[in-house]
Design a protein around this motif. Structure first.
Motif, PDB file in Angstrom:
ATOM      1  N   SER A 196       0.825  -1.215   0.000  1.00 59.30           N
ATOM      2  CA  SER A 196       0.000   0.000   0.000  1.00 59.30           C
ATOM      3  C   SER A 196       0.847   1.248   0.000  1.00 59.30           C
ATOM      4  CB  SER A 196      -0.866   0.047   1.266  1.00 59.30           C
ATOM      5  OG  SER A 196      -1.746  -1.020   1.296  1.00 59.30           O
ATOM      6  N   GLY A 197       0.435   2.224  -0.803  1.00 58.24           N
ATOM      7  CA  GLY A 197       1.117   3.511  -0.801  1.00 58.24           C
ATOM      8  C   GLY A 197       0.637   4.340   0.368  1.00 58.24           C
ATOM      9  N   PRO A 198       1.265   5.511   0.594  1.00 63.51           N
ATOM     10  CA  PRO A 198       0.920   6.313   1.768  1.00 63.51           C
ATOM     11  C   PRO A 198      -0.537   6.729   1.820  1.00 63.51           C
ATOM     12  CG  PRO A 198       2.398   7.505   0.283  1.00 63.51           C
ATOM     13  CD  PRO A 198       2.327   6.118  -0.211  1.00 63.51           C
ATOM     14  N   ILE A 199      -1.113   7.069   0.687  1.00 65.52           N
ATOM     15  CA  ILE A 199      -2.509   7.511   0.723  1.00 65.52           C
ATOM     16  C   ILE A 199      -3.419   6.336   1.054  1.00 65.52           C
ATOM     17  CG2 ILE A 199      -4.354   8.560  -0.579  1.00 65.52           C
ATOM     18  CD1 ILE A 199      -2.535  10.380  -1.752  1.00 65.52           C
ATOM     19  N   LYS A 200      -3.136   5.211   0.455  1.00 71.65           N
ATOM     20  CA  LYS A 200      -3.950   4.023   0.721  1.00 71.65           C
ATOM     21  C   LYS A 200      -3.834   3.609   2.175  1.00 71.65           C
ATOM     22  CE  LYS A 200      -5.927   0.132  -1.278  1.00 71.65           C
ATOM     23  NZ  LYS A 200      -5.236  -1.158  -1.172  1.00 71.65           N
ATOM     24  N   ARG A 201      -2.601   3.710   2.714  1.00 70.27           N
ATOM     25  CA  ARG A 201      -2.404   3.342   4.126  1.00 70.27           C
ATOM     26  C   ARG A 201      -3.232   4.245   5.010  1.00 70.27           C
ATOM     27  NH1 ARG A 201       3.247   2.870   2.855  1.00 70.27           N
ATOM     28  NH2 ARG A 201       3.704   4.885   3.816  1.00 70.27           N
ATOM     29  N   PHE A 202      -3.250   5.515   4.669  1.00 73.57           N
ATOM     30  CA  PHE A 202      -4.010   6.453   5.478  1.00 73.57           C
ATOM     31  C   PHE A 202      -5.494   6.106   5.437  1.00 73.57           C
ATOM     32  CE2 PHE A 202      -4.930  10.241   7.683  1.00 73.57           C
ATOM     33  CZ  PHE A 202      -6.107  10.744   7.145  1.00 73.57           C
ATOM     34  N   MET A 203      -6.005   5.896   4.231  1.00 76.86           N
ATOM     35  CA  MET A 203      -7.442   5.688   4.095  1.00 76.86           C
ATOM     36  C   MET A 203      -7.887   4.376   4.731  1.00 76.86           C
ATOM     37  SD  MET A 203      -8.437   8.365   2.699  1.00 76.86           S
ATOM     38  CE  MET A 203     -10.135   7.892   2.495  1.00 76.86           C
ATOM     39  N   SER A 204      -7.062   3.331   4.574  1.00 77.39           N
ATOM     40  CA  SER A 204      -7.554   2.038   5.044  1.00 77.39           C
ATOM     41  C   SER A 204      -7.127   1.694   6.459  1.00 77.39           C
ATOM     42  CB  SER A 204      -7.095   0.930   4.086  1.00 77.39           C
ATOM     43  OG  SER A 204      -5.691   0.969   3.975  1.00 77.39           O
ATOM     44  N   ILE A 205      -6.118   2.349   6.980  1.00 80.75           N
ATOM     45  CA  ILE A 205      -5.666   1.990   8.326  1.00 80.75           C
ATOM     46  C   ILE A 205      -5.737   3.162   9.306  1.00 80.75           C
ATOM     47  CG2 ILE A 205      -3.735   1.158   9.693  1.00 80.75           C
ATOM     48  CD1 ILE A 205      -2.906  -0.499   7.380  1.00 80.75           C
ATOM     49  N   SER A 206      -4.998   4.219   8.999  1.00 79.22           N
ATOM     50  CA  SER A 206      -4.930   5.314   9.972  1.00 79.22           C
ATOM     51  C   SER A 206      -6.294   5.923  10.227  1.00 79.22           C
ATOM     52  CB  SER A 206      -3.971   6.402   9.481  1.00 79.22           C
ATOM     53  OG  SER A 206      -2.696   5.865   9.273  1.00 79.22           O
ATOM     54  N   PHE A 207      -6.973   6.271   9.145  1.00 75.48           N
ATOM     55  CA  PHE A 207      -8.237   6.988   9.322  1.00 75.48           C
ATOM     56  C   PHE A 207      -9.275   6.189  10.113  1.00 75.48           C
ATOM     57  CE2 PHE A 207     -10.998  10.355   8.800  1.00 75.48           C
ATOM     58  CZ  PHE A 207     -12.234   9.910   8.365  1.00 75.48           C
ATOM     59  N   PRO A 208      -9.487   4.925   9.776  1.00 72.42           N
ATOM     60  CA  PRO A 208     -10.440   4.167  10.585  1.00 72.42           C
ATOM     61  C   PRO A 208     -10.005   4.071  12.048  1.00 72.42           C
ATOM     62  CG  PRO A 208      -9.937   2.974   8.560  1.00 72.42           C
ATOM     63  CD  PRO A 208      -9.000   4.133   8.615  1.00 72.42           C
ATOM     64  N   LEU A 209      -8.693   3.952  12.291  1.00 69.18           N
ATOM     65  CA  LEU A 209      -8.246   3.791  13.668  1.00 69.18           C
ATOM     66  C   LEU A 209      -8.375   5.056  14.496  1.00 69.18           C
ATOM     67  CD1 LEU A 209      -5.160   1.442  13.436  1.00 69.18           C
ATOM     68  CD2 LEU A 209      -7.365   1.005  14.486  1.00 69.18           C
TER      69      LEU A 209
END
Lengths: 293, 368, 282
Positions: A196-209
């Motif tokens: 996952s790229g940085p944007i994808k990581r943000f959307m799928s992991i950081s943001f939900p958490l």
């Protein structure tokens, strides 16, 4: 609820808690009670006596289109400020978290608006938005918008919204950054290994958490915009032009101190109290799970 | 040096849970008493009641024959060493040790003398200016002890002080505590769930279970003559083997073996038979029991054999033998024991049945 | 981070820089404005410094400048703000820590009632009860006074709750060790609890100082005597002038002066402040 270990003194706790209780009673509970009392009364023209009128003040408010407008204005205001402030803060904090080094530097220079008084912010932005000489006015002219918040209600609204947002971004940024920094690094690393790229990581992991924080900030921003912005409005627009920026809180002040309609102002206060109470209860129940009994 | 007397001590919590049931215990001057038992047995609660940190619901606690039930912890002249050290994080080691004395208005010079003396004793002299977070676990525990020693109290209380240390440190500290207590001679009550600590440290061992005392005595006495199946399986590692057996007119019937003896007074029926793992002897002939070895644990000095009896009943047991015995998994072994190493317990009450007075056991063994 | 994406990182930096610039933009313009004569504002706002340097600041602070022909006690207002902010901060911290201590470490009849009363104040920000509170203050003869400015604002619940939350995390063994060491509740409070609360106190100091300094509605309501004006209020008075030339350079200078102390406090105590704020709401 309380520490598992307690002391056995009889009188000390009373002495300790007395100052706060005393002040609370005199300056919080008593006035609140009085507001409720006054909301059921109507003063005569000279302010010498008042008579009990039941729910008349409330009914008048209900029928008053201006009051309903005020409700809508306040809602518009709150939602806009909350939305703008949250999105901007989220983007900024996401970027700041990503670059890690220098995050503290950016944080220093992005959080100082928290310290700025709302009225000071109002003064600054009033200068920028001044219809004749404001810098932003000039830019807007350039883009083809003739800007005049003293005449145009929508313009006035935008001015107040932008000013409040300016302050709120820093508060939100702080919380978002802290929340993002507490996402376990191992999760992000695992995602990176998965491609996952940085944007994808943000959307799928950081943001939900960070959704508890997001939700918390949503409520806080909303509450802030609802109640804390008296200073901005008083400094910049005084509720005008023609009540277009009159929020609920401002109207309480205006009707009470300037219009001298104590009964109506008190009734509005009571309504506001109920609203705050609902929002506070809501905030504690769903957002802060720490108030254990 | 003080005596401690607990009379009919009961602890009842507001929600109805009774942690301690009318407990009686006498502690002599200078004794090191260890309270041992599984989690939830009430040992910590008891310690805390002695300290004054928990209220005594009913009963009397006396230190040197003075009733202290209603005294604050600070007034009982006791000192406590906590499991988590409980050092004041913002104070230096010196101040941590001096705090209790300061509160008692001890003169500065005296405090200095006492603290430096104790720091010397515990090899903490170089650490006096540091803060707790700069110390290792073992050092912190020594400071916690130093804080207690400096007060020169009537009673030392230890609440599982070694549980947070790694295994090797635990052994070292155990020795140090024992030496110190001997040297200082202060009456001490020590709580632990570790039966090795209990056995090695105690002058008097108190085994607790669900708020009741199961047995009080010297460690070796308790080891040799446990008063109940609970004590038998709690003290000693690996635990004592407990088997089901029957008392018939012929004698004790166990796995097709008989121990015939004059059992006058013993009622017929089921009993529990206890044999410690180290008491089995491997015999080629005249064995009482045949077992198959399922698993072997090598501890270096010893071997632990996890076996199964070869009869239909197939009970599990553990046998301890010398570390270099030539035994393999799958071997069938013949076991016998000396009669004095047999323990009998009542099946219903779990209490010890004394058979020494019943003389002349005649062993006739017959098995299929 | 695991990956290296230099372009994206540069993009992030650019966006963040833009963020800083746009946040700082109003202050920049204000600063620039203080260095120009008021005639420069006839048609547009200048974007770069003018000739006056810091003279406007100097004049304002030394009370030599006039504003529409009335003298403006900027220094006095600054002093009022400082006194008010400090009194509110010290007052609030003191009674909050005492109340939190009482609620957490003691059991006494009425404890829950007191707790709920304090909780209740969270639902009553001053904006919601302005008129009756004003009446109470008037009846107590507290208008136009420092006590009127400060006392009603001392008792809000957030500080109490923050301290309470922190006190609940003090390990029980620490308290027990102190009791065994002979410390009573007062000794325990000063010797142990207070030193452990240092970070929380620092963070709350910042938050409360800002809160106190930036108070607007309340001072507006209860002061009519210029001698008691706070600087934050003073700005509004300057803005409210409708006739004559609007002296933007003075207004902007006052604005910046009003803004500086809290901003300096925040930046200087940033670490404690952030920790306190984030922990407070968790």
């Amino acid at each position: 609820m309380s520490s598992p270990v307690t002391f056995n003194n009889k009188y000390l706790p009373f002495a300790l808690i007395a100052p706060q209780i005393l002040i609370t009673l005199v300056f919080f509970i008593l006035p609140a009670g009085q507001a409720i009392f006054q909301s059921f009364r109507l003063e005569d023209a000279f302010g010498l006596s008042s008579e009990f009128v039941g729910l008349e003040n409330f009914i008048n408010l209900y029928n008053d289109s201006y009051y309903l407008d005020t409700f809508i204005t306040t809602l518009q205001f709150s939602i806009s400020v909350a939305f703008l402030a949250l999105i901007s803060a989220l983007i900024l904090s996401a970027f700041a978290e990503h670059i890690i080094r220098g995050a503290t530097f950016y944080r220093t220079f992005l959080i100082w608006p928290y310290a700025v008084a709302p009225v000071v912010a109002g003064s600054l932005w009033l200068f920028l938005f001044d219809p004749t000489i404001g810098v932003v006015t000039d830019i807007l002219h350039w883009v083809g918008i003739s800007w005049n918040p003293t005449l145009n209600g929508a313009h006035a609204m935008w001015m107040v919204i932008i000013t409040s947002t300016w302050k709120q971004i820093s508060y939100n940024f702080l919380f978002f950054l802290a929340a993002l920094q507490s996402v376990p690094k191992s999760l992000l690393e695992a995602a990176a290994i998965d491609g996952s790229g940085p944007i994808k990581r943000f959307m799928s992991i950081s943001f939900p958490l960070i959704s508890p924080t997001s939700f918390f900030l949503l409520v806080i921003n909303f509450v802030y915009a609802f109640f804390d912005t008296f200073a901005v409005i008083h400094a910049m627009t005084q509720g005008g032009p023609s009540n277009s920026t009159s929020t609920l809180v401002y109207k309480v002040y205006h009707d009470g101190f300037i219009g001298l309609d104590i009964g109506s102002s008190a009734a509005q206060s009571v309504i506001l109290m109920i609203l705050v109470a609902l929002l506070t209860v809501f905030q504690f129940k769903y957002v802060e799970k720490k108030v254990a009994y | 040096m003080s005596t401690l007397t607990l009379s009919n001590i009961t602890k009842l919590y507001p929600n109805g849970y009774q942690a301690i049931h009318e407990l009686n215990l006498d502690i002599e001057e200078g004794e090191m008493v260890v309270l041992v038992g599984p989690s939830g047995c009430g040992k910590s609660t008891l310690l805390r009641m002695i300290a004054g940190l928990e209220e005594i619901t009913s009963g009397e606690l006396q230190i040197d024959d003075h009733l202290v039930n209603h005294l604050e912890p600070g007034e009982r002249d006791i000192a406590m060493v906590f499991q988590n050290y409980a050092l004041y994080p913002h104070m230096s080691i010196y101040d941590n040790m001096a705090y209790g004395l300061r509160n008692r208005k001890t003169p500065k010079k005296e405090i200095h003398r006492l603290v430096t003396q104790v720091a010397d004793m515990l090899e903490l002299s170089e650490l006096l200016e540091r803060k707790p977070k700069q110390l290792s676990g073992g050092q912190k525990q020594r400071v916690a002890m130093g804080r207690a020693i400096v007060r020169e109290p009537k009673v030392f209380l230890f609440d599982e002080p070694l549980s947070n240390l790694d295994a090797k440190l635990r052994v070292q500290m155990r020795l140090q505590i024992k030496k110190l207590q001997r040297r200082l001679g202060t009456t001490s009550v020590y709580v632990t769930h570790d039966q090795v600590e209990a056995m090695t440290l105690a002058d008097k061992l108190v085994v607790l279970n669900k708020g009741n005392i199961e047995q009080v005595g010297r460690p070796l006495d308790i080891y040799d003559r446990p008063a109940s199946t609970f004590v038998a399986s709690f003290i000693g590692s690996p635990a004592m083997n407990l088997f089901d057996a029957n008392i018939t007119e012929k004698g004790i019937e166990f796995e097709h073996s008989f121990f015939t003896f004059n059992h006058g007074g013993l009622s017929l029926g089921r009993v529990k038979l206890g044999i410690r793992p180290e008491h089995f002897q491997i015999t080629a002939h005249n064995s009482w029991l045949k077992v198959e070895v399922e698993l072997i644990e090598s501890l270096g000095a010893d071997l632990l054999l996890y076996c199964k009896t070869t009869t239909k009943i197939s009970q599990n047991l553990v046998v301890r033998v010398e570390g270099h015995s030539k035994i393999n998994i799958g071997d069938i072994l013949g076991l016998s024991i000396k009669l004095e190493n047999l323990h009998l317990f009542d099946s219903n009450t779990s209490k010890r049945i004394n058979i020494e007075n019943n003389v002349q056991p005649i062993v006739k063994v017959a098995y299929a | 981070m695991v990956q290296r994406r230099p372009l994206f990182r540069i993009f992030c930096h650019i966006v963040l820089m833009l963020g800083i610039v746009s946040i700082a933009f109003p202050v920049w313009i204000a600063l620039v404005a203080t260095t120009h004569e008021n005639t420069a504002f006839a048609t547009t706002t200048p974007l770069w410094f003018g000739d006056l340097g810091f003279s406007v600041f100097r004049d304002l602070l030394s009370n030599q400048s006039t504003f529409n022909n009335s003298s403006l006690p900027i220094s006095k207002m600054l002093l009022n703000s400082l006194v008010m902010a400090l009194v509110i901060t010290v007052g609030k911290l003191t009674i909050s820590i005492m109340s939190a201590y009482a609620v957490v470490f003691f059991r006494f009849p009425g404890r829950m009632l007191a707790f709920w009363m304090i909780f209740f104040t969270l639902m009553l920000p001053v904006e919601v009860r302005i008129i009756p509170t004003f009446e109470v203050v008037t009846n107590l003869n507290m208008l136009n006074s420092f006590s009127g400015l400060t006392i009603p604002l001392i008792a809000s619940a957030t500080a109490t709750f923050l301290f309470r939350q922190f006190f609940l995390t003090v390990p029980r063994e620490l308290i027990e060790a102190a009791r065994i060491d002979g410390a009573g509740p007062i000794r325990f409070f000063f010797d142990i609890l207070l030193p452990l609360s240092r970070t929380n106190i620092a963070a709350l100091f910042v938050i409360t100082f800002i809160y106190g300094w930036n108070q607007y509605l309340w001072p507006l309501l209860i002061t009519t005597d210029v001698q008691y004006y706070t600087i934050v209020m003073g700005i509004k008075q300057m803005l409210g002038v409708t006739d004559g030339v609007i002296e933007w350079n003075k207004i902007m200078a006052t604005t910046i002066i009003a803004m500086l102390p809290p901003v300096i406090v925040v930046i200087a105590m940033q670490k404690a402040f952030v920790k306190g704020l984030v922990d407070a709401e968790k």
